[in-house]
Every structure is written in C-alpha cells, then in structure tokens.
Scaffold this motif. Structure first.
Motif: not given
Length: 253
Positions: A29-36
């Motif tokens: 599982r890959h989780r990317h979070r950006f510009a939050q």
C-alpha cells in the motif's frame, strides 16, 4: 490557549491532495499526501503539509501469536508488519498572547508498526515512531531556532461496507522537541476522531458530510502557551478526481 474556556464558533477551510494505491498481489500500500492545508479562524491557526509518504505491506504469517489453554487450546495471531514513511514541510502557525508562533518541521522519518490490516490493506491500525528537525519562530523575539524531536503516533482507518460510502478513523501524534540553540524543550500533541459519509455524487465526484472531534495539548514555555483545547469540527467535503470504487483493485489484479 491557557486552559478550557467558553465554547466558541469558528470557520474551517480544509484542502488536501491524497493518492493511495493498493497492490493486492504484491501486498503493498502506497499513500501520498501533498499540498494539505487547514485554515481556522477564532482562534487563527494554519496547519499545512507540503508532502508526506507512507508505505505498508502485508504479511502471510504473523511474527507473534498467543496460545490460550482455558478450555480448548486457541491461537491468536498478532500480525505486526513493518512499514516506513517520511514527511517534509509540516507547518503549524497560530496566534498567541505574545505574538504569532511558527513551528515548521523541515523533515521527519518514521517506522510504522502495523497491528491490523484489512483484506485489501485499505483498513489499518498502526503505531508510528519517528524523529525529525524543524524551525521555531515567535514574533517579537527576533530569532529563529532549530529544534529536534522524537514523535509517537497512532493511526487507524476503517471503511464501512463494500460500497465504501462511510469511513471512520483516528489520527493522533505526540511530539517532544528540544531547542538546539537554547537547550529548552517543549511538547505538543493532537488526537482526532473522524467519521465521513458520502451523501451524493456529481459526475462520480462525491460530496460527503463529516464530523471530527479533536483534542490538542500544548506545553510551549517559550511562547507561554499551556493547556488543552477541545474542538468539534463538522462540515461538507467535495472530492475531485476520485476513481470509481473497485476500479483500482481490478486493475491491480
């Protein structure tokens, strides 16, 4: 805040980019979070994240299991699997009685200890342990100091039902920081429960209602900030560029 006070109303504006991929065959599982970013008024606060990444994998055999001998022997597996992640540019900015306060985590890395996984890795419960460095600045002091910190976190998510319309979750973290210039130390922690339900979709882009009670603990002697804030956030969310549920799983398979 310096303690609990009378309830206040506020306005919350929240925006975030999230991309998750599940490889059922490989068990990744890959989780990317950006510009939050989250802007809150009364009290004025900004919490933001430039980029964050987490990796998890599934394991066929549990490394630890318990066997009970009360009645028929029974075995209970404890599926602890290891993952990892990092984040860069995590910001907390807020108003204090002394002046505006900025806490900027330049970067941190962590290990995830996952104790529960759903069948397709979409549901999870894990503890994270990590460390990082950052910059702190208090208006009027004329200085910006660097700090280092260890951090402990607890994270969980659970999608209710096969249609994926309801999601429950928990996010909590506690940070202990040391000012590398002055030698002083401070700590800050947050814990948040959330529940979200998709009510309608426009061209397959869902609109959901959510509720999220939150507790924030602060002990910042250099800014004269001590106490606990209790908050309840509720509102509506519009999600864009959301693929139909099940499409990514069929592709992975």
């Amino acid at each position: 805040s310096n303690g609990l006070g009378w309830p206040r109303h506020s306005l919350l504006i929240d925006a975030a980019g999230i991309h998750e991929s599940y490889d059922v065959i490989e068990g990744h599982r890959h989780r990317h979070r950006f510009a939050q970013g989250r802007l809150m008024l009364a009290p004025f606060e900004i919490d933001a994240l430039l980029y964050g990444y987490d990796f998890s994998r599934s394991a066929e055999d549990a490394p630890i299991w318990l066997t009970t001998f009360v009645g028929e022997p029974r075995r209970f597996d404890i599926p602890i699997t290891l993952g990892a992640g990092y984040s860069v540019g995590r910001l907390h900015y807020g108003r204090t009685d002394i002046g505006d306060l900025m806490l900027l985590d330049l970067g941190e890395a962590h290990i995830n200890w996952e104790f529960y996984q759903g069948e397709n890795l979409e549901n999870y419960l894990y503890v994270s342990t990590g460390a990082g460095v950052g910059l702190q600045h208090l208006e009027g002091t004329g200085r910006t100091d660097m700090y280092a910190f260890p951090e402990l976190g607890l994270h969980a998510a659970w999608t209710v039902g096969d249609n994926g319309l309801t999601q429950l979750g928990f996010d909590g973290r506690m940070k202990w920081a040391w000012d590398l210039d002055s030698g002083s130390h401070w700590k800050m922690g947050t814990a948040r429960l959330f529940a979200e339900r998709i009510m309608i979709a426009i061209n397959d882009q869902p609109i959901s209602l959510f509720a999220a009670p939150e507790v924030r603990y602060s002990d910042l002697p250099f800014a004269d900030v001590h106490g606990v804030d209790l908050r309840l956030m509720a509102g509506a969310r519009l999600s864009l560029f959301v693929p139909p549920r099940g499409a990514k799983l069929e592709k992975d398979q």
